[in-house]
Design a protein around this motif. Structure first.
Motif, PDB file in Angstrom:
ATOM      1  N   ALA A 283       0.842  -1.206   0.000  1.00 20.43           N
ATOM      2  CA  ALA A 283       0.000   0.000   0.000  1.00 20.43           C
ATOM      3  C   ALA A 283       0.873   1.250   0.000  1.00 20.43           C
ATOM      4  O   ALA A 283       0.520   2.278  -0.584  1.00 20.43           O
ATOM      5  N   ALA A 284       2.045   1.148   0.642  1.00 23.32           N
ATOM      6  CA  ALA A 284       2.962   2.292   0.698  1.00 23.32           C
ATOM      7  C   ALA A 284       3.541   2.644  -0.664  1.00 23.32           C
ATOM      8  O   ALA A 284       4.101   3.720  -0.856  1.00 23.32           O
ATOM      9  N   ALA A 285       3.375   1.742  -1.643  1.00 26.43           N
ATOM     10  CA  ALA A 285       3.890   2.003  -2.993  1.00 26.43           C
ATOM     11  C   ALA A 285       2.926   2.815  -3.850  1.00 26.43           C
ATOM     12  O   ALA A 285       3.259   3.190  -4.974  1.00 26.43           O
ATOM     13  N   ALA A 286       1.744   3.103  -3.328  1.00 30.89           N
ATOM     14  CA  ALA A 286       0.746   3.870  -4.101  1.00 30.89           C
ATOM     15  C   ALA A 286       1.220   5.305  -4.326  1.00 30.89           C
ATOM     16  O   ALA A 286       2.208   5.752  -3.744  1.00 30.89           O
ATOM     17  N   ASP A 287       0.482   6.038  -5.177  1.00 28.62           N
ATOM     18  CA  ASP A 287       0.871   7.417  -5.500  1.00 28.62           C
ATOM     19  C   ASP A 287       0.673   8.355  -4.307  1.00 28.62           C
ATOM     20  O   ASP A 287       1.479   9.251  -4.053  1.00 28.62           O
ATOM     21  N   VAL A 288      -0.455   8.187  -3.641  1.00 30.80           N
ATOM     22  CA  VAL A 288      -0.782   8.989  -2.451  1.00 30.80           C
ATOM     23  C   VAL A 288      -1.119   7.983  -1.355  1.00 30.80           C
ATOM     24  O   VAL A 288      -1.826   7.002  -1.610  1.00 30.80           O
ATOM     25  N   VAL A 289      -0.607   8.222  -0.153  1.00 29.21           N
ATOM     26  CA  VAL A 289      -0.787   7.220   0.914  1.00 29.21           C
ATOM     27  C   VAL A 289      -1.465   7.849   2.134  1.00 29.21           C
ATOM     28  O   VAL A 289      -1.046   8.901   2.625  1.00 29.21           O
ATOM     29  N   VAL A 290      -2.527   7.173   2.571  1.00 27.61           N
ATOM     30  CA  VAL A 290      -3.290   7.595   3.743  1.00 27.61           C
ATOM     31  C   VAL A 290      -2.846   6.746   4.932  1.00 27.61           C
ATOM     32  O   VAL A 290      -2.729   5.522   4.820  1.00 27.61           O
ATOM     33  N   VAL A 291      -2.620   7.402   6.066  1.00 25.43           N
ATOM     34  CA  VAL A 291      -2.218   6.705   7.288  1.00 25.43           C
ATOM     35  C   VAL A 291      -3.417   6.681   8.233  1.00 25.43           C
ATOM     36  O   VAL A 291      -3.823   7.722   8.769  1.00 25.43           O
ATOM     37  N   ALA A 292      -3.997   5.485   8.388  1.00 27.34           N
ATOM     38  CA  ALA A 292      -5.221   5.349   9.185  1.00 27.34           C
ATOM     39  C   ALA A 292      -5.071   4.213  10.195  1.00 27.34           C
ATOM     40  O   ALA A 292      -6.014   3.490  10.471  1.00 27.34           O
ATOM     41  N   VAL A 293      -3.866   4.108  10.738  1.00 28.35           N
ATOM     42  CA  VAL A 293      -3.587   3.044  11.713  1.00 28.35           C
ATOM     43  C   VAL A 293      -3.911   3.542  13.124  1.00 28.35           C
ATOM     44  O   VAL A 293      -4.033   4.738  13.347  1.00 28.35           O
ATOM     45  N   PRO A 294      -4.036   2.624  14.082  1.00 29.83           N
ATOM     46  CA  PRO A 294      -4.170   3.083  15.472  1.00 29.83           C
ATOM     47  C   PRO A 294      -2.933   3.888  15.876  1.00 29.83           C
ATOM     48  O   PRO A 294      -1.838   3.667  15.334  1.00 29.83           O
ATOM     49  N   TYR A 295      -3.119   4.799  16.849  1.00 33.54           N
ATOM     50  CA  TYR A 295      -1.985   5.639  17.234  1.00 33.54           C
ATOM     51  C   TYR A 295      -0.817   4.806  17.755  1.00 33.54           C
ATOM     52  O   TYR A 295       0.345   5.098  17.461  1.00 33.54           O
ATOM     53  N   GLU A 296      -1.100   3.781  18.498  1.00 29.32           N
ATOM     54  CA  GLU A 296      -0.038   2.918  19.013  1.00 29.32           C
ATOM     55  C   GLU A 296       0.656   2.265  17.817  1.00 29.32           C
ATOM     56  O   GLU A 296       0.013   1.618  16.989  1.00 29.32           O
ATOM     57  N   GLY A 297       1.931   2.435  17.717  1.00 27.98           N
ATOM     58  CA  GLY A 297       2.679   1.833  16.630  1.00 27.98           C
ATOM     59  C   GLY A 297       2.725   2.676  15.366  1.00 27.98           C
ATOM     60  O   GLY A 297       3.389   2.302  14.388  1.00 27.98           O
ATOM     61  N   HIS A 298       2.026   3.807  15.370  1.00 25.63           N
ATOM     62  CA  HIS A 298       1.961   4.737  14.230  1.00 25.63           C
ATOM     63  C   HIS A 298       3.363   5.135  13.764  1.00 25.63           C
ATOM     64  O   HIS A 298       3.725   4.977  12.593  1.00 25.63           O
ATOM     65  N   GLU A 299       4.157   5.625  14.721  1.00 22.25           N
ATOM     66  CA  GLU A 299       5.466   6.158  14.349  1.00 22.25           C
ATOM     67  C   GLU A 299       6.397   5.049  13.830  1.00 22.25           C
ATOM     68  O   GLU A 299       7.075   5.235  12.814  1.00 22.25           O
ATOM     69  N   SER A 300       6.400   3.900  14.507  1.00 21.40           N
ATOM     70  CA  SER A 300       7.337   2.847  14.077  1.00 21.40           C
ATOM     71  C   SER A 300       6.925   2.292  12.713  1.00 21.40           C
ATOM     72  O   SER A 300       7.776   1.976  11.877  1.00 21.40           O
ATOM     73  N   LEU A 301       5.617   2.208  12.463  1.00 24.56           N
ATOM     74  CA  LEU A 301       5.163   1.759  11.139  1.00 24.56           C
ATOM     75  C   LEU A 301       5.667   2.712  10.052  1.00 24.56           C
ATOM     76  O   LEU A 301       6.157   2.280   8.996  1.00 24.56           O
ATOM     77  N   LEU A 302       5.556   4.014  10.323  1.00 26.00           N
ATOM     78  CA  LEU A 302       5.979   4.985   9.307  1.00 26.00           C
ATOM     79  C   LEU A 302       7.487   4.909   9.080  1.00 26.00           C
ATOM     80  O   LEU A 302       7.953   4.983   7.938  1.00 26.00           O
ATOM     81  N   ARG A 303       8.253   4.755  10.160  1.00 23.91           N
ATOM     82  CA  ARG A 303       9.716   4.655   9.988  1.00 23.91           C
ATOM     83  C   ARG A 303      10.070   3.423   9.148  1.00 23.91           C
ATOM     84  O   ARG A 303      10.974   3.472   8.315  1.00 23.91           O
ATOM     85  N   THR A 304       9.323   2.350   9.352  1.00 23.17           N
ATOM     86  CA  THR A 304       9.567   1.125   8.587  1.00 23.17           C
ATOM     87  C   THR A 304       9.402   1.352   7.087  1.00 23.17           C
ATOM     88  O   THR A 304      10.140   0.801   6.271  1.00 23.17           O
ATOM     89  N   HIS A 305       8.413   2.185   6.735  1.00 27.55           N
ATOM     90  CA  HIS A 305       8.096   2.369   5.314  1.00 27.55           C
ATOM     91  C   HIS A 305       8.583   3.716   4.765  1.00 27.55           C
ATOM     92  O   HIS A 305       8.144   4.146   3.697  1.00 27.55           O
ATOM     93  N   ALA A 306       9.487   4.371   5.506  1.00 26.93           N
ATOM     94  CA  ALA A 306       9.900   5.728   5.129  1.00 26.93           C
ATOM     95  C   ALA A 306      10.462   5.792   3.710  1.00 26.93           C
ATOM     96  O   ALA A 306      10.186   6.746   2.969  1.00 26.93           O
ATOM     97  N   ALA A 307      11.214   4.796   3.302  1.00 29.78           N
ATOM     98  CA  ALA A 307      11.825   4.854   1.970  1.00 29.78           C
ATOM     99  C   ALA A 307      10.752   4.814   0.883  1.00 29.78           C
ATOM    100  O   ALA A 307      10.789   5.590  -0.080  1.00 29.78           O
ATOM    101  N   ALA A 308       9.768   3.926   1.045  1.00 29.15           N
ATOM    102  CA  ALA A 308       8.701   3.815   0.042  1.00 29.15           C
ATOM    103  C   ALA A 308       7.841   5.076   0.005  1.00 29.15           C
ATOM    104  O   ALA A 308       7.250   5.405  -1.028  1.00 29.15           O
TER     105      ALA A 308
END
Lengths: 232, 232
Positions: free
Chosen positions: A78-103
């Motif tokens: 999903a992170a490979a899409a043109d525009v990406v929406v972040v709709a995850v629970p707040y817990e783990g939000h930041e670490s998920l984003l860091r994981t996919h930062a390159a994409a």
């Protein structure tokens, strides 16, 4: 900005948006799933993401059965899409984003996370060291254009196929004018919604926190409350 | 609550409000002055307060000349009204309330203070140790019933005698249900406004801070923005 340059800018944004795929991190949650439905209905191929691809595939299957262009994938896809929406629970939000930062680098990222706690008295905003989930996202994704929006849309209304218009304005905050304009234009594509610029990213916290008030409104009035900005 | 008890409660509130005097601490500021105009137009005797009574008298004179029942007094005398609105600048807010705590005891106090800072990028919320100006007021006035409301009403529209209806909902937060209901009913008395319960006092901060976003909206769209809650 002159009216002429405004029109040129709007045309450029419409061209960027035309056919753009929308990826949704947390696409099996109520908010992400509902937004996916609406973006697909507006003509965008949607990639619903989940930590577990099989769960995303199941969720996407329900929308695809209605004829919507929705696929279920792992969050990384999903992170490979043109525009990406972040709709995850707040817990783990930041670490998920860091994981996919390159994409996510170079892209417009729409953060609609509401950091809320709940107790017997209802909902309340959580303290976020960065100020807001959106600012946390911006810090985790220094090479992306983070915009905060879609905090107050009722997940119940989004999910209801009988609801054709979702009557709410979408307050959009961000520091990159082009990214903000793109997200506002995306909101405009959903019947009933208007995207409205509402300040810089440092003013995201109160939009996230206001969701706690709307939860109180919903309980008191048995409503699915949204917001309209008057005189705009 | 059953419909019958709701009606009985509403009748009791209407009786409490009928003829109630409204005092306004900070009645010479744009927000306090504009609210004073509207409460007087709704039939309430209004006491505009100021640190300097002569300034309040001058401000009240303009409204009285329109036939409105408005007097200008020192803040100490405005604090003697039946219901008291706090519309002072955030600086000095807490010490002013502590000074008048005895006069304000037992009363419904409406705090509409927005703790905001301004810089070249526009408005932003100030950090408030108590969480919000309203919670600061509640701590300073332990024997009063503090309710937060009227944060987002456009001072420009309030002040304009040509504007008959002020189209905005008033989000009301507080911990005392009767005080909240009274303030919501007071908002209902102003044409165009609706008072809407929006949670407990701990959720006041984001209402105060949201004013920063509305200032951005006003600048971007040359508007006097207000808010409507949909589906209520």
């Amino acid at each position: 900005m002159s009216s002429a340059s405004g029109e040129a800018e709007r045309r450029e944004i419409d061209e960027r948006l035309a056919g753009a795929t929308i990826g949704i991190l947390g696409g099996t949650g109520a908010q992400g799933n509902g937004l996916g439905r609406r973006f697909a209905a507006a003509g965008h191929p949607v990639l619903l993401g989940s930590r577990v691809a099989a769960r995303a595939q199941e969720a996407a299957g329900h929308l695809a059965a209605e004829g919507l262009s929705v696929s279920g994938v792992a969050n990384a896809d999903a992170a490979a899409a043109d525009v990406v929406v972040v709709a995850v629970p707040y817990e783990g939000h930041e670490s998920l984003l860091r994981t996919h930062a390159a994409a996510l680098a170079g892209k417009v990222i729409i953060d609609c996370v509401n950091p809320l706690g709940f107790d017997r008295q209802g909902a309340y905003p959580l303290a976020v060291p960065a100020g807001s989930a959106a600012q946390e996202a911006a810090a985790a994704l220094p090479d992306s254009h983070v915009v905060a929006a879609f905090h107050h849309v009722s997940a119940v209304l989004l999910a209801d196929p009988e609801v054709i218009e979702v009557p709410t304005d979408v307050l959009v905050v961000g520091d990159d004018p082009q990214a903000v304009a793109l997200v506002a234009a995306l909101a405009d594509q959903i019947p009933g919604m208007r995207g409205i610029y509402a300040g810089r990213l440092r003013n995201a916290h109160q939009l996230e926190a206001l969701t706690a008030n709307l939860i109180s409104v919903n309980r008191r009035y048995s409503a699915h409350a949204g917001l309209r900005v008057t005189d705009v």
